[in-house]
Design an enzyme around this catalytic site. Structure first.
Site, PDB file in Angstrom:
ATOM      1  N   ASP A  64      22.295 -12.910   2.206  1.00 60.67           N
ATOM      2  CA  ASP A  64      21.271 -13.406   3.118  1.00 60.67           C
ATOM      3  C   ASP A  64      20.487 -14.504   2.391  1.00 60.67           C
ATOM      4  O   ASP A  64      19.838 -14.248   1.371  1.00 60.67           O
ATOM      5  CB  ASP A  64      20.346 -12.238   3.501  1.00 60.67           C
ATOM      6  CG  ASP A  64      19.285 -12.663   4.500  1.00 60.67           C
ATOM      7  OD1 ASP A  64      19.611 -13.436   5.408  1.00 60.67           O
ATOM      8  OD2 ASP A  64      18.126 -12.226   4.358  1.00 60.67           O
ATOM      9  N   THR A  97      19.232 -19.148   7.844  1.00 59.28           N
ATOM     10  CA  THR A  97      18.467 -19.608   6.672  1.00 59.28           C
ATOM     11  C   THR A  97      19.359 -20.414   5.724  1.00 59.28           C
ATOM     12  O   THR A  97      18.954 -21.461   5.227  1.00 59.28           O
ATOM     13  CB  THR A  97      17.871 -18.403   5.907  1.00 59.28           C
ATOM     14  OG1 THR A  97      18.902 -17.427   5.705  1.00 59.28           O
ATOM     15  CG2 THR A  97      16.755 -17.758   6.698  1.00 59.28           C
ATOM     16  N   THR A  98      20.581 -19.929   5.498  1.00 52.75           N
ATOM     17  CA  THR A  98      21.509 -20.646   4.608  1.00 52.75           C
ATOM     18  C   THR A  98      21.851 -22.010   5.197  1.00 52.75           C
ATOM     19  O   THR A  98      21.864 -23.018   4.490  1.00 52.75           O
ATOM     20  CB  THR A  98      22.797 -19.816   4.388  1.00 52.75           C
ATOM     21  OG1 THR A  98      22.417 -18.505   3.973  1.00 52.75           O
ATOM     22  CG2 THR A  98      23.684 -20.445   3.346  1.00 52.75           C
ATOM     23  N   ASP A 390      18.322  -9.305  11.091  1.00 52.80           N
ATOM     24  CA  ASP A 390      18.768 -10.619  11.566  1.00 52.80           C
ATOM     25  C   ASP A 390      19.257 -10.533  13.007  1.00 52.80           C
ATOM     26  O   ASP A 390      18.915 -11.362  13.853  1.00 52.80           O
ATOM     27  CB  ASP A 390      19.905 -11.162  10.678  1.00 52.80           C
ATOM     28  CG  ASP A 390      19.386 -11.748   9.368  1.00 52.80           C
ATOM     29  OD1 ASP A 390      18.163 -11.682   9.157  1.00 52.80           O
ATOM     30  OD2 ASP A 390      20.185 -12.272   8.578  1.00 52.80           O
TER      31      ASP A 390
END
Length: 554
Positions: A64, A97-98, A390
């Site tokens: 994550d 997010t990545t 998530d």
């Protein structure tokens, strides 16, 4: 430092460091790129995990993006800005997010090429802003509507968010839990507050043993062993007042001169507590959740009255209990009344993984629910928890916005093609920056291909060809990493909420522009005169000022 007639004048404190111009930009861009490359290998269903060990030896295993960046002890100021992108993305959407960090890193890499061609940073910044605005328009244009009642599509959205997060073994079970939870807590006006879905982690058992409770789980036990373990047709009182004798607000002393007076004092204390318990009993409640303490004597009387009581319940749990059972939280003993009570079919104390927990189930219309996550080890359970958080967030965002886009790099390829056309219509130097922005977005399908062990150039060519061919479904053509070809992502069920993409593009562009506009870094001396490494040294070290206990992670 400046000089006047050969005499040096010191403006900054001794030990301060200043980097300007191209050096400052180079150092900042290198640091930001280093952060992006740290999380890049975790992207997509074939992404790898990172093991993070902190200074006291605690281990976190995750892929994550935001968790990795939070756990890494990053010191470089420009690198910290990249961490902020991930945090913002996590707060706003919960997933992607990545993607946001990787796109920001690639935008800076492309900007670096333009800087070497003597394109001014403000021109690049202006072009990037224009491209980001246009990208938002294009994304809204290619988005598809989804209704909160389309459970199958919501399951696919949850499935995509969980893919590659260690939840593969029981993905179907978990997506069911997530979609059921969100549809239950959604309000009539379409807003969803994921705080009303309580996720409890318990080590032990298999992932398949995870379940949803249509009601609440409270991680407490009843206060007295003589109380019933199970109460059916529960009438629940939520009390935010202590079931104890009142202490004086100001410091006061009671002078007792004889044993009789002491006995009278103790008797009066007991009578007061008995009075409180009588009020609880009079309300016809048979379950009491108290936010504050319950006195030992009160516990005895409550047990005699057959009331199931729990003390020191967290405020957040009290709010969820109120939503699940329809009870009101009573703040005064005198305000206890039958109409303040809530209802539940069963309130029961059960043992889960060797710990007592209280289950409040069979609620009529539970607007707060609980999910129990089970797993073989603590690390498995923690990673499952992150995957479920998530998924909960993305499904709630999809229910609120009612729009989604295809995944698998499809939106990025479509954006890239359309932005190149837009760049040609803009002209001037800004055209270079918009084209750089368009090229940078292709980092997502390229990374997906690399992480899956495919040839990125072949895959990019195939994807571009599929999009340029046109047709109704061209915008949904993304990378099928399992079969190594361009495929219709909508049919494959790889879909994401629109907000994941809009937020990622906006945050990445803003951060890249902010870092680009910095041409002077003035770093104060460290406390204690350590001086610390210069921004150039930090960049040379990979931009990770101090990644406590994680050698060789880059």
């Amino acid at each position: 430092m400046s000089s006047l007639g050969g005499q040096p004048i010191f403006i900054l404190k001794e030990g301060s460091q200043r980097t300007r111009g191209r050096d400052a930009q180079g150092a900042n861009i290198s640091a930001a790129k280093a952060v992006a490359s740290a999380v890049r290998t975790t992207l997509g269903p074939k992404g790898m995990d990172k093991m993070l060990v902190d200074t006291i030896g605690d281990v976190v295993i995750t892929n994550d993006g935001v968790t990795i960046l939070k756990e890494m002890d990053i010191e470089h100021p420009a690198a910290k800005m990249m961490v902020e992108i991930a945090k913002t993305q996590d707060d706003e959407v919960g997933d992607g997010t990545t993607t946001a960090v990787v796109v920001a890193g690639e935008l800076l890499k492309r900007a670096e090429d333009l800087l070497e061609q003597d394109v001014h940073p403000t021109v690049i910044a202006h072009g990037y802003r224009m491209a980001a605005d246009k990208a938002q328009e294009i994304l809204k244009d290619i988005a598809i509507d989804v209704k909160p009642t389309e459970v199958e599509m919501l399951r696919k959205i949850a499935d995509t968010a969980m893919t590659g997060k260690g939840a593969e073994a029981a993905k179907e079970k978990l997506t069911d839990l997530v979609v059921k939870a969100i549809t239950m807590v959604a309000d009539a006006d379409g807003t969803v507050d994921t705080d009303f879905v309580k996720v409890e982690k318990k080590v032990g058992g298999s992932i398949e043993a995870s379940e949803i409770i249509e009601g609440m789980i409270v991680d407490k036990e009843r206060v007295h062993p003589a109380m019933p373990r199970k109460v059916e047709n529960a009438r629940i009182l939520l009390l935010n007042a202590a079931v104890e004798f009142k202490k004086t607000e100001v410091d006061a002393e009671i002078s007792i001169t004889s044993p009789d007076q002491l006995q009278m004092f103790l008797d009066e204390e007991e009578r007061m507590i008995r009075g409180i318990v009588d009020k609880v009993v009079a309300s016809n409640a048979n379950v009491l959740f108290c936010q504050k303490g319950i006195d030992d004597i009160a516990q005895h009387y409550l047990a005699k009255a057959g009331i199931f009581a729990v003390r020191r319940v967290k405020k957040s749990d009290m709010e969820k209990l109120a939503r699940a059972t329809g009870a009101s939280v009573v703040s005064s003993i005198d305000a206890i009344a039958p109409e303040e009570l809530g209802k539940a079919g069963v309130v029961e104390e059960k043992k889960v993984s060797g710990e007592e927990m209280i289950f409040v189930t069979e609620c009529e219309n539970p607007k707060a629910v609980s999910i129990i996550i089970r797993g073989g080890t603590e690390h498995v359970v923690d990673e499952l928890d992150r995957a479920i958080e998530d998924a909960l967030r993305v499904v709630s965002v999809a229910v609120e916005d009612k729009k989604f886009v295809a995944g698998g790099g499809a939106p990025e390829i479509e954006l890239s093609l359309r932005l190149r056309d837009y760049a040609a219509s803009v002209g001037g130097r800004a055209q270079l920056a918009i084209e750089a922005f368009a090229n940078a977005l292709e980092i997502i399908p390229r990374t997906l291909a690399e992480n899956a062990g495919l040839d990125p150039i072949d895959m990019l060519v195939a994807l571009r060809a599929a999009h340029e061919k046109g047709g109704k479904n061209a915008r949904f053509m993304g990378l099928n990493v399992f079969e190594g070809k361009a495929d219709d992502m909508l049919k494959a069920g790889v879909v994401e909420p629109l907000r994941v993409k809009t937020q990622a593009v906006a945050s990445a562009a803003e951060a890249a522009v902010m870092i680009l506009r910095i041409d002077d870094v003035i770093a104060a001396s460290k406390m204690g005169g350590g001086g610390g490494p210069s921004p150039e040294e930090m960049a040379a070290m990979g931009g990770m000022g101090g990644m406590g206990g994680m050698p060789g992670m880059m």
